[in-house]
Scaffold this motif. Sequence first.
Motif, PDB file in Angstrom:
ATOM      1  N   GLN A  48      70.160  38.848  92.469  1.00 32.07           N
ATOM      2  CA  GLN A  48      71.391  39.530  92.008  1.00 32.07           C
ATOM      3  C   GLN A  48      72.208  39.952  93.195  1.00 32.07           C
ATOM      4  N   LEU A  49      73.542  39.752  92.895  1.00 31.29           N
ATOM      5  CA  LEU A  49      74.330  39.957  93.735  1.00 31.29           C
ATOM      6  C   LEU A  49      75.030  41.608  93.535  1.00 31.29           C
ATOM      7  N   ARG A  50      75.454  41.494  92.180  1.00 33.26           N
ATOM      8  CA  ARG A  50      75.913  43.007  91.713  1.00 33.26           C
ATOM      9  C   ARG A  50      75.591  42.809  90.116  1.00 33.26           C
ATOM     10  N   THR A  51      75.726  44.239  89.892  1.00 35.31           N
ATOM     11  CA  THR A  51      75.496  44.266  88.340  1.00 35.31           C
ATOM     12  C   THR A  51      76.597  44.268  87.584  1.00 35.31           C
ATOM     13  N   PHE A  90      74.299  25.251 108.678  1.00 36.05           N
ATOM     14  CA  PHE A  90      75.339  25.300 107.754  1.00 36.05           C
ATOM     15  C   PHE A  90      74.661  25.816 106.304  1.00 36.05           C
ATOM     16  N   ALA A  91      75.553  26.382 105.561  1.00 28.41           N
ATOM     17  CA  ALA A  91      74.947  26.449 104.000  1.00 28.41           C
ATOM     18  C   ALA A  91      76.129  26.500 103.199  1.00 28.41           C
ATOM     19  N   TYR A  92      75.952  25.731 101.838  1.00 28.99           N
ATOM     20  CA  TYR A  92      77.216  25.930 101.278  1.00 28.99           C
ATOM     21  C   TYR A  92      76.640  25.936  99.548  1.00 28.99           C
ATOM     22  N   GLY A  93      77.619  25.910  98.815  1.00 31.31           N
ATOM     23  CA  GLY A  93      77.355  26.002  97.384  1.00 31.31           C
ATOM     24  C   GLY A  93      78.763  26.316  96.508  1.00 31.31           C
ATOM     25  N   ALA A  94      78.331  26.343  95.246  1.00 30.00           N
ATOM     26  CA  ALA A  94      79.683  26.570  94.500  1.00 30.00           C
ATOM     27  C   ALA A  94      79.190  27.464  93.077  1.00 30.00           C
ATOM     28  N   PRO A  95      80.124  28.021  92.426  1.00 30.24           N
ATOM     29  CA  PRO A  95      79.769  28.607  91.190  1.00 30.24           C
ATOM     30  C   PRO A  95      79.431  27.456  89.998  1.00 30.24           C
ATOM     31  N   LEU A  96      78.621  28.132  89.173  1.00 30.95           N
ATOM     32  CA  LEU A  96      78.141  27.048  87.904  1.00 30.95           C
ATOM     33  C   LEU A  96      79.073  26.984  86.927  1.00 30.95           C
ATOM     34  N   ARG A 134      81.183  37.113  97.638  1.00 33.61           N
ATOM     35  CA  ARG A 134      81.243  36.468  96.454  1.00 33.61           C
ATOM     36  C   ARG A 134      81.424  37.461  95.280  1.00 33.61           C
ATOM     37  N   ALA A 135      82.122  36.838  94.015  1.00 35.62           N
ATOM     38  CA  ALA A 135      82.362  37.481  93.049  1.00 35.62           C
ATOM     39  C   ALA A 135      81.655  37.823  91.925  1.00 35.62           C
ATOM     40  N   GLU A 136      80.454  36.557  92.139  1.00 37.44           N
ATOM     41  CA  GLU A 136      79.594  36.386  91.200  1.00 37.44           C
ATOM     42  C   GLU A 136      78.240  37.472  91.025  1.00 37.44           C
ATOM     43  N   GLU A 137      77.858  37.531  89.823  1.00 34.82           N
ATOM     44  CA  GLU A 137      76.762  38.573  89.574  1.00 34.82           C
ATOM     45  C   GLU A 137      75.556  38.306  90.325  1.00 34.82           C
ATOM     46  N   GLY A 145      85.653  26.316  93.565  1.00 30.64           N
ATOM     47  CA  GLY A 145      84.906  27.565  94.417  1.00 30.64           C
ATOM     48  C   GLY A 145      84.041  27.076  95.543  1.00 30.64           C
ATOM     49  N   PHE A 146      83.940  25.983  95.689  1.00 29.26           N
ATOM     50  CA  PHE A 146      83.035  25.508  96.899  1.00 29.26           C
ATOM     51  C   PHE A 146      83.163  26.382  97.984  1.00 29.26           C
ATOM     52  N   ALA A 147      82.217  26.743  98.641  1.00 28.27           N
ATOM     53  CA  ALA A 147      82.260  27.469  99.953  1.00 28.27           C
ATOM     54  C   ALA A 147      81.186  26.964 100.876  1.00 28.27           C
ATOM     55  N   CYS A 148      81.581  26.718 102.133  1.00 32.44           N
ATOM     56  CA  CYS A 148      80.862  26.435 103.306  1.00 32.44           C
ATOM     57  C   CYS A 148      81.030  27.207 104.722  1.00 32.44           C
TER      58      CYS A 148
END
Length: 176
Positions: A173-176, A66-72, A127-130, A51-54
């Motif tokens: 929060q990104l979404r509930t 730049f910015a990057y991250g990934a789901p936990l 992003r699909a994460e909450e 799920g890494f995204a940059c």
Amino acid sequence: MTPPLDLRHYTSDDRELLLDIHDEVYAELDDPLATREAFATFLDHWAARPGFACLIGYDHGEPVGFAYGAPLSPDTTWWHGIDPQPDDAFTRETATRTFALSELNVRKPWRGTGIARRIHDTLIADRAEERITLLVHAAHSKVVALYEQWGYRTIGQTVPFDGAPLLHAMTRQLRT
């Protein structure tokens, strides 16, 4: 006036570019964790995660940040050592619950132009994460305040590994 911005997704061919931007951003800091070698290790670790995204921002062809991250993942240690310790329901991860923003770097000539926010917002827009989380140096009060303006809240403080500074753990929060 906000500069134009072309956002491109990272490929492994961009590794040296990210290292160069990071070197420039941290050139004036005396931080043993900000060396090129240390950052290369962090970058490689994150880039290998599912799920890494940059995103890399360009202004008229010039790389600006730049910015990057990934789901936990479910076995993450991200929440360990945070004081006060969040409850188990908060720290339970599923690999789809929380996106961790690991780095957001903008070169000096483009700071204060809104570029950091545009890179950040575009990176997390689909992003699909909450929620999203990040760690920021507790001593960098202006950066903490900026993230608060973007909707983040501090949930505690941590020193995640030996040699690391005191960091604020922040979430949004990104979404509930």
